[in-house]
Design a protein around this motif. Structure first.
Motif, PDB file in Angstrom:
ATOM      1  N   ARG A  14     -26.335 -22.498  -6.646  1.00 16.35           N
ATOM      2  CA  ARG A  14     -27.306 -22.627  -7.752  1.00 16.35           C
ATOM      3  C   ARG A  14     -28.411 -21.587  -7.627  1.00 16.35           C
ATOM      4  O   ARG A  14     -28.847 -20.996  -8.626  1.00 16.35           O
ATOM      5  CB  ARG A  14     -27.930 -24.022  -7.733  1.00 16.35           C
ATOM      6  CG  ARG A  14     -26.975 -25.164  -8.015  1.00 16.35           C
ATOM      7  CD  ARG A  14     -27.764 -26.431  -8.247  1.00 16.35           C
ATOM      8  NE  ARG A  14     -26.935 -27.635  -8.238  1.00 16.35           N
ATOM      9  CZ  ARG A  14     -27.372 -28.839  -8.540  1.00 16.35           C
ATOM     10  NH1 ARG A  14     -28.644 -29.006  -8.878  1.00 16.35           N
ATOM     11  NH2 ARG A  14     -26.566 -29.881  -8.504  1.00 16.35           N
ATOM     12  N   VAL A  15     -28.881 -21.364  -6.392  1.00 11.95           N
ATOM     13  CA  VAL A  15     -29.951 -20.387  -6.185  1.00 11.95           C
ATOM     14  C   VAL A  15     -29.442 -18.973  -6.457  1.00 11.95           C
ATOM     15  O   VAL A  15     -30.115 -18.172  -7.121  1.00 11.95           O
ATOM     16  CB  VAL A  15     -30.502 -20.509  -4.756  1.00 11.95           C
ATOM     17  CG1 VAL A  15     -31.508 -19.399  -4.472  1.00 11.95           C
ATOM     18  CG2 VAL A  15     -31.153 -21.869  -4.548  1.00 11.95           C
ATOM     19  N   ASP A  16     -28.256 -18.642  -5.952  1.00 15.79           N
ATOM     20  CA  ASP A  16     -27.724 -17.284  -6.124  1.00 15.79           C
ATOM     21  C   ASP A  16     -27.448 -16.961  -7.586  1.00 15.79           C
ATOM     22  O   ASP A  16     -27.643 -15.827  -8.025  1.00 15.79           O
ATOM     23  CB  ASP A  16     -26.437 -17.119  -5.314  1.00 15.79           C
ATOM     24  CG  ASP A  16     -26.707 -17.178  -3.813  1.00 15.79           C
ATOM     25  OD1 ASP A  16     -27.853 -16.917  -3.415  1.00 15.79           O
ATOM     26  OD2 ASP A  16     -25.768 -17.500  -3.050  1.00 15.79           O
ATOM     27  N   GLN A  17     -26.989 -17.938  -8.343  1.00 15.05           N
ATOM     28  CA  GLN A  17     -26.627 -17.697  -9.744  1.00 15.05           C
ATOM     29  C   GLN A  17     -27.778 -17.954 -10.712  1.00 15.05           C
ATOM     30  O   GLN A  17     -27.588 -17.855 -11.923  1.00 15.05           O
ATOM     31  CB  GLN A  17     -25.428 -18.570 -10.120  1.00 15.05           C
ATOM     32  CG  GLN A  17     -24.164 -18.238  -9.351  1.00 15.05           C
ATOM     33  CD  GLN A  17     -22.971 -19.050  -9.795  1.00 15.05           C
ATOM     34  OE1 GLN A  17     -23.058 -19.855 -10.728  1.00 15.05           O
ATOM     35  NE2 GLN A  17     -21.846 -18.869  -9.136  1.00 15.05           N
ATOM     36  N   LEU A  18     -28.963 -18.267 -10.205  1.00 17.51           N
ATOM     37  CA  LEU A  18     -30.161 -18.467 -11.039  1.00 17.51           C
ATOM     38  C   LEU A  18     -29.890 -19.465 -12.167  1.00 17.51           C
ATOM     39  O   LEU A  18     -30.057 -19.167 -13.358  1.00 17.51           O
ATOM     40  CB  LEU A  18     -30.639 -17.139 -11.630  1.00 17.51           C
ATOM     41  CG  LEU A  18     -31.166 -16.097 -10.638  1.00 17.51           C
ATOM     42  CD1 LEU A  18     -31.456 -14.793 -11.340  1.00 17.51           C
ATOM     43  CD2 LEU A  18     -32.397 -16.601  -9.907  1.00 17.51           C
ATOM     44  N   LEU A  19     -29.459 -20.654 -11.799  1.00 15.81           N
ATOM     45  CA  LEU A  19     -29.145 -21.678 -12.798  1.00 15.81           C
ATOM     46  C   LEU A  19     -30.440 -22.307 -13.292  1.00 15.81           C
ATOM     47  O   LEU A  19     -31.107 -23.042 -12.564  1.00 15.81           O
ATOM     48  CB  LEU A  19     -28.229 -22.749 -12.185  1.00 15.81           C
ATOM     49  CG  LEU A  19     -26.912 -22.251 -11.591  1.00 15.81           C
ATOM     50  CD1 LEU A  19     -26.084 -23.418 -11.096  1.00 15.81           C
ATOM     51  CD2 LEU A  19     -26.128 -21.448 -12.608  1.00 15.81           C
ATOM     52  N   GLU A  20     -30.788 -22.010 -14.549  1.00 16.14           N
ATOM     53  CA  GLU A  20     -32.025 -22.528 -15.116  1.00 16.14           C
ATOM     54  C   GLU A  20     -31.831 -23.092 -16.516  1.00 16.14           C
ATOM     55  O   GLU A  20     -32.436 -24.094 -16.865  1.00 16.14           O
ATOM     56  CB  GLU A  20     -33.103 -21.429 -15.149  1.00 16.14           C
ATOM     57  CG  GLU A  20     -33.536 -20.965 -13.768  1.00 16.14           C
ATOM     58  CD  GLU A  20     -34.576 -19.880 -13.832  1.00 16.14           C
ATOM     59  OE1 GLU A  20     -34.822 -19.375 -14.950  1.00 16.14           O
ATOM     60  OE2 GLU A  20     -35.141 -19.528 -12.787  1.00 16.14           O
ATOM     61  N   THR A  21     -31.013 -22.459 -17.320  1.00 13.19           N
ATOM     62  CA  THR A  21     -30.828 -22.890 -18.705  1.00 13.19           C
ATOM     63  C   THR A  21     -29.611 -23.796 -18.821  1.00 13.19           C
ATOM     64  O   THR A  21     -28.822 -23.947 -17.883  1.00 13.19           O
ATOM     65  CB  THR A  21     -30.666 -21.676 -19.629  1.00 13.19           C
ATOM     66  OG1 THR A  21     -29.475 -20.964 -19.244  1.00 13.19           O
ATOM     67  CG2 THR A  21     -31.852 -20.741 -19.500  1.00 13.19           C
ATOM     68  N   VAL A  22     -29.463 -24.387 -20.002  1.00 11.19           N
ATOM     69  CA  VAL A  22     -28.304 -25.249 -20.255  1.00 11.19           C
ATOM     70  C   VAL A  22     -27.012 -24.435 -20.171  1.00 11.19           C
ATOM     71  O   VAL A  22     -26.008 -24.895 -19.583  1.00 11.19           O
ATOM     72  CB  VAL A  22     -28.433 -25.905 -21.647  1.00 11.19           C
ATOM     73  CG1 VAL A  22     -27.200 -26.736 -21.960  1.00 11.19           C
ATOM     74  CG2 VAL A  22     -29.680 -26.784 -21.707  1.00 11.19           C
ATOM     75  N   GLN A  23     -27.019 -23.227 -20.718  1.00 10.65           N
ATOM     76  CA  GLN A  23     -25.811 -22.395 -20.701  1.00 10.65           C
ATOM     77  C   GLN A  23     -25.402 -22.044 -19.273  1.00 10.65           C
ATOM     78  O   GLN A  23     -24.207 -21.988 -18.953  1.00 10.65           O
ATOM     79  CB  GLN A  23     -26.035 -21.111 -21.514  1.00 10.65           C
ATOM     80  CG  GLN A  23     -26.208 -21.312 -22.996  1.00 10.65           C
ATOM     81  CD  GLN A  23     -27.588 -21.824 -23.379  1.00 10.65           C
ATOM     82  OE1 GLN A  23     -28.499 -21.806 -22.556  1.00 10.65           O
ATOM     83  NE2 GLN A  23     -27.745 -22.273 -24.612  1.00 10.65           N
ATOM     84  N   ASP A 189     -34.165 -19.624   1.095  1.00  6.52           N
ATOM     85  CA  ASP A 189     -34.130 -19.788  -0.365  1.00  6.52           C
ATOM     86  C   ASP A 189     -33.679 -21.192  -0.751  1.00  6.52           C
ATOM     87  O   ASP A 189     -34.242 -21.805  -1.668  1.00  6.52           O
ATOM     88  CB  ASP A 189     -33.191 -18.756  -0.987  1.00  6.52           C
ATOM     89  CG  ASP A 189     -33.717 -17.341  -0.841  1.00  6.52           C
ATOM     90  OD1 ASP A 189     -34.937 -17.195  -0.665  1.00  6.52           O
ATOM     91  OD2 ASP A 189     -32.904 -16.401  -0.895  1.00  6.52           O
ATOM     92  N   VAL A 190     -32.683 -21.712  -0.053  1.00  9.12           N
ATOM     93  CA  VAL A 190     -32.199 -23.060  -0.363  1.00  9.12           C
ATOM     94  C   VAL A 190     -33.242 -24.100   0.017  1.00  9.12           C
ATOM     95  O   VAL A 190     -33.476 -25.070  -0.723  1.00  9.12           O
ATOM     96  CB  VAL A 190     -30.865 -23.321   0.372  1.00  9.12           C
ATOM     97  CG1 VAL A 190     -30.406 -24.755   0.149  1.00  9.12           C
ATOM     98  CG2 VAL A 190     -29.804 -22.356  -0.107  1.00  9.12           C
ATOM     99  N   VAL A 191     -33.904 -23.911   1.162  1.00  8.35           N
ATOM    100  CA  VAL A 191     -34.946 -24.854   1.588  1.00  8.35           C
ATOM    101  C   VAL A 191     -36.100 -24.866   0.589  1.00  8.35           C
ATOM    102  O   VAL A 191     -36.578 -25.930   0.173  1.00  8.35           O
ATOM    103  CB  VAL A 191     -35.445 -24.490   3.000  1.00  8.35           C
ATOM    104  CG1 VAL A 191     -36.612 -25.394   3.409  1.00  8.35           C
ATOM    105  CG2 VAL A 191     -34.320 -24.623   4.021  1.00  8.35           C
ATOM    106  N   GLU A 192     -36.541 -23.688   0.156  1.00 11.74           N
ATOM    107  CA  GLU A 192     -37.634 -23.617  -0.823  1.00 11.74           C
ATOM    108  C   GLU A 192     -37.208 -24.210  -2.163  1.00 11.74           C
ATOM    109  O   GLU A 192     -38.013 -24.863  -2.849  1.00 11.74           O
ATOM    110  CB  GLU A 192     -38.060 -22.161  -1.000  1.00 11.74           C
ATOM    111  CG  GLU A 192     -38.762 -21.574   0.228  1.00 11.74           C
ATOM    112  CD  GLU A 192     -39.102 -20.113   0.031  1.00 11.74           C
ATOM    113  OE1 GLU A 192     -38.817 -19.581  -1.059  1.00 11.74           O
ATOM    114  OE2 GLU A 192     -39.645 -19.502   0.962  1.00 11.74           O
TER     115      GLU A 192
END
Length: 592
Positions: A14-23, A189-192
């Protein structure tokens, strides 16, 4: 070969792929489906014969013996099933957030999916109970606790949330994540990411844990309680070197007298002094620390306002005390507003890093651009409020630096975000104009303010390095688009020359001015393409009334056109004659 990391395989992706939006989460959900199809086929869990499926399916019959003896991939399959349910819940929550409310059907689906994810993670914890690698085992347990907390927070429908269970699960997860982060088992990054995602929830359900020190001590207390109950996560942590220790707050520095710019003020209220000392001593590492610091300043502001409101009017040094309290009030407001500025500036920095890593997808760029615009507007509002404070609007040097800060944030947005969006859309002239306008505004502001002798505001907000990076950004922006803008302008000018209307064509469009009169462009000489009907409709309609009087369509026959009024009315007995004179053809349009 290193040990398998369940947290990196789920939250790390999730962090690497910058998952933020619905798409983004929809694409992530589709990828999980494809991975699960391959893994189920590889582990021979697919059932082709669907008749009496519940008797033949193999997924629900996986045991820890299969995980221990056959393949560790069984654990990955169960893990990705839970992750797929959590991803779908995130999709629905983001859609509800964009809409402003959660539909009843969405609430039901979220509850069902989170409950299934919790049950799947519990099955995963049972399945991997004999895992020899303690780092992999503890990450499976952490994932189970996070899924349980997610269900209790967003999935289970009840009036009062079970704060004891939610805070306990999150506290143990935070302690384990911090230890794994220090041991380089899980990336920072995952911890943050997990801290930012669940820290606010933990503070909501923790007892008066507002500051980072209070939150750390609360986590330590929960770890000690879980150790007495024999929790496996705490047991694994203790066996591998974890030692919980509470933090002691450092002795507060005395703030009896404060020097602020050209003003000196004294603090008479001990509670205000204590709050100022606590806010100044806080170590800031992220947004939650800024929120805690802002809360302290706001509490000090309320205390000082109540002191001014209840001041005794019979004091001998009334004027001096009132002036002193007003200066202190302005100082507290100044610091409270700048804490908000620093918090939003931190968010702006994170959004800007994400903006620079985005691809050419217009939807994700528009979403990120809107987020940056909202942060920039908040920053400009806070800076404007600071400029209007007593003691600030009379300080010319401080005002110039605040104006420069406002301009820098605005130009980062207009040139860095809007300029690249227009360029990506193919509107090169608009993009170039934004870059040039930003360059002129920045140069004019630098000429007016001159060289700053000293930066009076925090360096995170304004610095020479930040101004230089903005200048470099603007120059790089217009260099990348200037050739394309010139080519677009050339095409538009050529189009105007080729397709300029003539004087005759302008007569019906409006008023003719002398500049429109040109001897070389009076009549429309160039060819024009206009639509032509597919067949002569008028002739087709008139053909029904053509009479061949000679009875023969050969040469010399005369044609007479009979008007519709002269046609005699039909009689009942004249069917044979009328059938002879009737024109045959498709729909009566084509006669002979």
């Amino acid at each position: 070969m290193g040990a398998y990391s369940p947290l990196l395989a789920t939250y790390g992706v999730r962090v690497d792929q910058l998952l933020e939006t619905v798409q983004d989460f929809v694409r992530y959900h589709d990828k999980l489906n494809k991975k699960l199809q391959k893994l189920r086929h590889r582990c021979q869990l697919t059932t082709r014969d669907t008749k009496k499926y519940h008797e033949k399916e193999k997924y629900s019959k996986i045991t820890f013996d299969d995980y221990d003896e056959k393949s560790k991939l069984y654990g990955v399959v169960v893990l990705l099933h839970a992750e797929r349910d959590l991803a779908l819940a995130e999709i629905l929550k983001l859609r509800a957030r964009q809409r402003g409310k959660l539909k009843k059907s969405e609430r039901k689906v979220i509850g069902t999916r989170l409950k299934r994810a919790m049950q799947t993670s519990e099955k995963l914890a049972t399945l991997t109970q004999n895992e020899p690698q303690w780092t992999t085992r503890i990450q499976y347990l952490i994932y189970n606790k996070l899924a349980h907390a997610e269900y209790l927070t967003h999935g289970k429908q009840q009036r009062r949330k079970d704060s004891e269970k939610i805070s306990g699960e999150l506290a143990l997860s935070f302690a384990a994540l911090k230890f794994l982060g220090k041991s380089s088992v899980v990336t920072d990054d995952v911890v943050e990411f997990l801290h930012a995602k669940y820290e606010y929830t933990l503070k909501q359900h923790a007892d008066r844990a507002f500051s980072s020190t209070e939150l750390h001590n609360f986590v330590v207390e929960k770890v000690e309680q879980a150790h007495q109950k024999g929790d496996e996560v705490v047991k694994l942590l203790m066996e591998n070197g974890y030692r919980p220790q509470k933090q002691v707050s450092e002795a507060a520095t005395s703030f009896k007298e404060i020097q602020w710019r050209a003003f000196t003020t004294k603090v008479y209220d001990p509670q205000v002094e204590e709050l100022i000392a606590e806010s100044q001593s806080l170590t800031v590492k992220g947004v939650p620390d800024y929120d805690t610091k802002l809360l302290k300043w706001q509490q000090a502001l309320e205390k000082q306002e109540s002191r001014i409101a209840s001041q005794d009017e019979d004091e001998d040094d009334e004027n001096d005390n009132q002036e002193n309290d007003q200066i202190l009030l302005a100082y507290i407001r100044y610091n409270a507003l700048f804490t908000s500025v620093l918090r939003d500036n931190y968010l702006f920095g994170q959004l800007w890093q994400q903006w620079t890593k985005l691809g050419t997808a217009m939807a994700s760029r528009l979403t990120k651009c809107k987020e940056i615009e909202r942060i920039v507007k908040n920053l400009q509002k806070y800076l404007q409020d600071i400029m209007e404070l007593p003691g600030v609007y009379q300080d010319d040097e401080l005002l110039e630096q605040l104006e420069m800060s406002k301009l820098c944030f605005q130009l980062f947005y207009s040139s860095g975000c809007l300029g690249s969006l227009y360029q990506l859309k193919g509107r090169y002239l608009e993009s170039l104009s934004l870059h040039v306008d930003a360059h002129h505004k920045l140069e004019e502001r630098l000429l007016e303010s001159g060289k700053f002798q000293d930066i009076l505001i925090p360096h995170e907000v304004l610095s020479y390095k930040k101004i230089e990076s903005l200048q470099h950004l603007i120059k790089a922006g217009w260099k990348s688009v200037v050739s394309l803008a010139e080519y677009e302008r050339h095409l538009k000018s050529q189009a105007q020359i080729l397709y300029q209307p003539t004087l005759i064509e302008k007569l019906d469009t409006g008023r003719i001015v002398p500049s429109d009169v040109s001897l070389s462009n009076i009549f429309p000489l160039r060819p024009k393409l206009r639509p032509v009907p597919s067949k002569p409709t008028l002739f087709d309609l008139a053909f029904n009334y053509v009479d061949y009087s000679g009875g023969n369509s050969g040469s010399g026959s005369s044609l007479t056109i009979q008007k519709p009024e002269d046609v005699p009315p039909k009689k009942n007995g004249g069917d044979n004659n009328s059938s002879k004179n009737k024109k045959r053809g498709f729909l009566g349009l084509f006669g002979r």
